[in-house]
Write a protein that holds these residues in place. Sequence first.
Motif, short mmCIF file in Angstrom:
data_model
loop_
_atom_site.label_atom_id
_atom_site.label_comp_id
_atom_site.label_asym_id
_atom_site.label_seq_id
_atom_site.Cartn_x
_atom_site.Cartn_y
_atom_site.Cartn_z
N LYS A 101 0.85 -1.18 -0.09
CA LYS A 101 -0.02 -0.11 -0.10
C LYS A 101 0.99 1.20 0.04
O LYS A 101 0.56 2.23 -0.60
N LYS A 108 -6.20 -0.76 -4.24
CA LYS A 108 -7.08 -1.30 -3.23
C LYS A 108 -6.23 -2.41 -2.79
O LYS A 108 -5.91 -3.33 -3.45
N ASP A 339 -5.05 0.06 4.85
CA ASP A 339 -4.68 1.50 4.77
C ASP A 339 -3.45 2.00 5.51
O ASP A 339 -3.42 1.57 6.54
#
Length: 359
Positions: A101, A108, A339
């Motif tokens: 990420k 995503k 995230d």
Amino acid sequence: MATRITYPDTVEGIYQLLTERLAGVVPDFELRLKAEIAAEINQLKREKNAIILGHNYMEPCLFHSVPDYTGDSLALSRVAAEADADIVIFCGVRFMAETAKILNPKRKVLLPSAKGGCSLAESITAEDVRHLKEQFPGVPVVTYVNTYADVKAESDFCCTSGNAEQVVLKLMELGHDQIIFLPDEYLAGNVARDTGMHIVFPTKDLKRASELDLPENVQLVMVGWKGRCEVHEQFTVEDIENVRKQFPDVVVLAHPECSPEVVDASDYSGSTTGMIKFVENMEKGRYLLLTECSMGDNIASKNPDREMLRLCSIRCPHMGEITLEETRAALLEERYEVDVEPAIAERARLALDRMIQIG
Ligand code: 13P
Ligand code: SF4
């Protein structure tokens, strides 16, 4: 970029592939069941424009049926950085998915396990790193990728087991005679020995570096941390001696998260991909792998003339959470999304980019 792996489109095709690789290891009814799930996953990947990155520790049915790329942490970080799919599913643990990420924030990123922990990543906090930087001002911080994003954000360079020595040598070349290397005590010990550095583990109450009690003539100092991999710390020199007694011709391979004594008693040490390549480049023979047991299954299934000995009572429970069933659920429900706070990700990316540039 590494070569993308392709799979047959049909359940029957995947069943054939799994049978070729795993017939002697997994019962037939299980292979049929797994082939159905794998075919569904591969169809979902196409529909959702997703790719799967599979770490070398994935269990054999998953490893051989759905990842678009397999590899060690370094190779998969490189693939993640360049991926242009809408969804990246990381079949590995959380720090690996976080790294993907950070390197490619527009994608995503999904982890098929709610937790996907790692004892090394949990051994150190960002606050610990800030404290070390106060104790050793100006000393560069090298952090193993097996850490969370906020720890990477406090670091100058990241490294993996595949390039730790190269990163340390690069810093020495740049004139640094002190390096903070976190958080794996054993990886640090192995790299310190191979680069001629003296390793120290400062206590929390040390005020400044000059208070360190160093032996005379020490020029190069590595500042370590007492984190350990809960899997690799369990292998012992006695295990190796016992196996050598029974199989005098065995070639022993140890991951560098094993203690320096275990690495010294082995014939080869390297990253997970380093170990796979080592076995594949050798003639047929007998090998003992001191690492997560699934990797032995994965090598044996592709190289039936290599006899892989494994100590399978020692397993990584976190890698074991990732199954074909969880991977299908991850794709269907688009869970568990990983995230990273943008301000942290930006600082962590610098350390990761420096690592990728070095090699
Ligand atoms: P590699 O980087 O060698 O794949 O290792 C990752 C890991 O977690 C080993 O336990
Ligand atoms: Fe972490 Fe050890 Fe598991 Fe690797 S094997 S993910 S270092 S706990």
